[in-house]
Design a protein around this motif. Structure first.
Motif, PDB file in Angstrom:
ATOM      1  N   ARG A 143       0.869  -1.181  -0.276  1.00  0.00           N
ATOM      2  CA  ARG A 143       0.002  -0.057   0.019  1.00  0.00           C
ATOM      3  C   ARG A 143       0.914   1.263   0.028  1.00  0.00           C
ATOM      4  O   ARG A 143       1.594   1.386   0.853  1.00  0.00           O
ATOM      5  N   ASP A 177      -1.682  -1.032  -4.029  1.00  0.00           N
ATOM      6  CA  ASP A 177      -2.646  -0.078  -3.522  1.00  0.00           C
ATOM      7  C   ASP A 177      -2.235   1.149  -3.836  1.00  0.00           C
ATOM      8  O   ASP A 177      -1.317   1.914  -2.999  1.00  0.00           O
ATOM      9  N   HIS A 178      -2.935   1.917  -4.629  1.00  0.00           N
ATOM     10  CA  HIS A 178      -2.600   3.269  -5.080  1.00  0.00           C
ATOM     11  C   HIS A 178      -3.252   4.301  -4.537  1.00  0.00           C
ATOM     12  O   HIS A 178      -3.367   5.536  -4.791  1.00  0.00           O
ATOM     13  N   SER A 179      -4.350   3.939  -3.659  1.00  0.00           N
ATOM     14  CA  SER A 179      -5.663   4.837  -3.237  1.00  0.00           C
ATOM     15  C   SER A 179      -5.137   5.992  -2.617  1.00  0.00           C
ATOM     16  O   SER A 179      -6.007   6.746  -2.158  1.00  0.00           O
ATOM     17  N   ASP A 182      -5.618  10.642  -5.021  1.00  0.00           N
ATOM     18  CA  ASP A 182      -6.717  10.428  -5.986  1.00  0.00           C
ATOM     19  C   ASP A 182      -6.160  11.471  -7.287  1.00  0.00           C
ATOM     20  O   ASP A 182      -6.136  12.749  -7.147  1.00  0.00           O
ATOM     21  N   ASP A 314      -3.406  -4.063  -9.774  1.00  0.00           N
ATOM     22  CA  ASP A 314      -3.684  -2.995  -8.856  1.00  0.00           C
ATOM     23  C   ASP A 314      -5.040  -3.439  -8.062  1.00  0.00           C
ATOM     24  O   ASP A 314      -5.654  -4.238  -8.428  1.00  0.00           O
ATOM     25  N   VAL A 316      -7.262  -2.741  -3.731  1.00  0.00           N
ATOM     26  CA  VAL A 316      -7.114  -2.323  -2.458  1.00  0.00           C
ATOM     27  C   VAL A 316      -7.101  -2.805  -1.227  1.00  0.00           C
ATOM     28  O   VAL A 316      -7.459  -4.109  -1.306  1.00  0.00           O
ATOM     29  N   GLN A 357      -3.004  14.692   2.042  1.00  0.00           N
ATOM     30  CA  GLN A 357      -3.379  13.113   2.274  1.00  0.00           C
ATOM     31  C   GLN A 357      -3.047  12.980   3.818  1.00  0.00           C
ATOM     32  O   GLN A 357      -3.791  12.470   4.344  1.00  0.00           O
ATOM     33  N   VAL A 362      -6.784  11.345   2.022  1.00  0.00           N
ATOM     34  CA  VAL A 362      -6.549  10.993   0.642  1.00  0.00           C
ATOM     35  C   VAL A 362      -5.931  12.255   0.029  1.00  0.00           C
ATOM     36  O   VAL A 362      -6.432  13.584   0.186  1.00  0.00           O
ATOM     37  N   SER A 364      -4.900  15.053  -2.984  1.00  0.00           N
ATOM     38  CA  SER A 364      -5.210  15.354  -4.379  1.00  0.00           C
ATOM     39  C   SER A 364      -4.678  16.746  -4.385  1.00  0.00           C
ATOM     40  O   SER A 364      -4.324  17.495  -3.746  1.00  0.00           O
TER      41      SER A 364
END
Length: 496
Positions: A143, A177-179, A182, A314, A316, A357, A362, A364
């Motif tokens: 992750r 996991d790139h979450s 965003d 990819d 989660v 983040q 997250v 952005s």
């Protein structure tokens, strides 16, 4: 593979993610690309009605004249380090201009204040399943948390940690996991039409080796070939083991190789390598960036003797799964040295995204712009900069020389002053100022884009005084006028 060797290669790659490297290459191309990538206009947006203070030094004016750059294209402020002190020199300092990589000063100063110099990124690894006789009956999850420097040797160590859990074979998948970020898809060549230049690498929550390759050429004169080696090893990517040597002079070895990057699974060289060049390392952004992480993880796992029955994909991490372990980055104080000393763009963007983040869960670009502008209002004051990605690799970002000078005054009085100061290149010694011709002692961040050149930081005088200096040129001949920036540094160092 040895960690020490990979560390050297990682440093080479890190320095090649800087805008000045791209600009140096791109200058001869500027004329033919002008119609495709027109320079952004300089917005005449006054920050305050303040008048200019003092006159530009004669040596500066002479350098501008030689470069055929009008004095109106130069934006300068020289200030005492004490906040609120009057300007010693202020010339067109209240007009918003493109600062290029000087914008990294905003990102790194905000990060030191909001995150602390001791902040680290943690990349957790999860194991979902039972291990029997060296085989995991399940999946491994990696992750990403935005670590800006998860390079070859650290990926090697991470996967060795997985093997230390008794896992040699994975019956399931390795899931990436790139979450944590965003981000919308981005055209790697959208900025300047050079998608294979490492400085154009896009940020990613799980950024591995800057999505870039290091291809090493080692001449073997006895065999009349150059041995070819690639880091990191990419699964499913073919690379010639060698290329023919030539007796040509070492002028442009990259052109001599006649590389073909069109097939991401097969890198080809149709030419030869000049023996006179000796050993060379060519950093290249991978031509299929969305495939890079999966290929790098599988390639490294196989390199370590691991087996994977499923795929690298990819996904989660399941909500209730707990990490088996985490790997930590270097502290922020060390990370910003790479960002500022070598003007590393993708690392600056990773840090910029981390700011939101950490506050919102997250990261952005929109959220990070809000975070930095809110911080600016609280800590710096005055008109906030116009932010894009926080790295300066943008035609949209804007700030005034006066605002940047005020930021440096605030930074000087902050607890993170020593960390920021030590991250700045030193004239004639290191980073992007290693080749500076200025004789003065100064710690200065540099900025370079087509039509933009600048310096900002702190200049020492012989009497022991220290000035804040910001100088930005926005003009098609900006790079020819760099001697004017050096002259300003010298003038500041001689100003009592």
């Amino acid at each position: 593979m040895t960690c020490s060797r990979d560390s050297v290669l990682a440093v080479v790659l890190a320095t090649c993610l800087a805008a000045p490297w791209g600009v140096a290459w791109a200058q001869p191309q500027a004329a033919k690309k002008a119609s495709k990538h027109p320079p952004a206009p300089t917005a005449a947006k006054p920050e305050s009605p303040s008048a200019d203070v003092g006159q530009l030094p004669p040596d500066v004016l002479a350098a501008l004249l030689r470069a055929k750059v009008p004095r109106e294209a130069l934006h300068v402020v020289v200030l005492d380090t004490a906040l609120g002190s009057p300007a010693r020199l202020s010339w067109s300092a209240h007009t918003q201009v493109n600062p290029a990589s000087l914008m990294k000063l905003v990102t790194t100063t905000a990060a030191l204040d909001l995150l602390s110099p001791a902040f680290v990124w943690r990349t957790p690894v999860y194991v979902d399943g039972v291990v029997r006789d060296g085989t995991l009956q399940g999946h491994v999850y990696l992750r990403g948390s935005g670590d800006p420097r998860l390079v070859v040797e650290r990926l090697w160590l991470l996967l060795r940690r997985v093997q230390s859990l008794g896992i040699q074979r994975i019956q399931g998948d390795i899931v990436l996991d790139h979450s944590a970020f965003d981000l919308a898809p981005r055209d790697a060549g959208g900025f300047d039409g050079e998608p294979l230049r490492p400085y154009n690498a896009a940020p990613d929550a799980l950024l591995l080796n800057f999505k870039s390759l290091l291809i090493q050429f080692v001449p073997d004169r006895a065999a009349q070939v150059a041995r070819v080696h690639m880091e990191p090893p990419l699964a499913g990517v073919q690379l010639p083991a060698s290329v023919p040597l030539s007796g040509e002079a070492c002028t442009d070895y990259r052109a001599s190789l006649k590389a073909d990057w069109s097939d991401p699974s097969r890198i080809q060289f149709g030419g030869n390598f000049p023996a006179a060049c000796g050993e060379k390392i060519w950093p290249v952004a991978y031509s299929a960036p969305t495939q890079f992480a999966a290929r790098a993880v599988l390639g490294m796992w196989q390199h370590l003797g691991g087996q994977l029955m499923g795929t690298v994909r990819d996904g989660v991490v399941p909500a209730k799964l707990q990490p088996a372990f985490s790997v930590e980055s270097a502290a922020l104080s060390e990370t910003i040295r790479d960002i500022n000393k070598f003007s590393n763009n993708v690392m600056a963007q990773q840090l910029f995204l981390t700011l939101s983040q950490q506050q919102r869960g997250v990261g952005s670009l929109d959220a990070s712009r809000d975070v930095v502008q809110s911080w600016w209002r609280d800590r710096v004051g005055g008109e906030a900069p116009v932010l894009d990605n926080g790295s300066g690799l943008s035609r949209e970002e804007r700030i005034t020389a006066h605002s940047l000078g005020r930021l440096l005054q605030v930074a000087w009085a902050s607890p993170g002053m020593s960390e920021l100061m030590s991250s700045l290149p030193i004239t004639g010694l290191d980073g992007t100022l290693k080749r500076s011709k200025a004789q003065a002692v100064a710690h200065l961040k540099t900025g370079s884009l087509r039509d933009v050149a600048g310096m900002a930081g702190y200049v020492d005088t012989a009497s022991g005084k220290r000035w804040v200096l910001v100088a930005i040129l926005n003009h098609p001949n900006a790079h020819a006028a760099r001697p004017a920036l050096d002259a300003l540094v010298e003038w500041a160092a001689q100003t009592p």
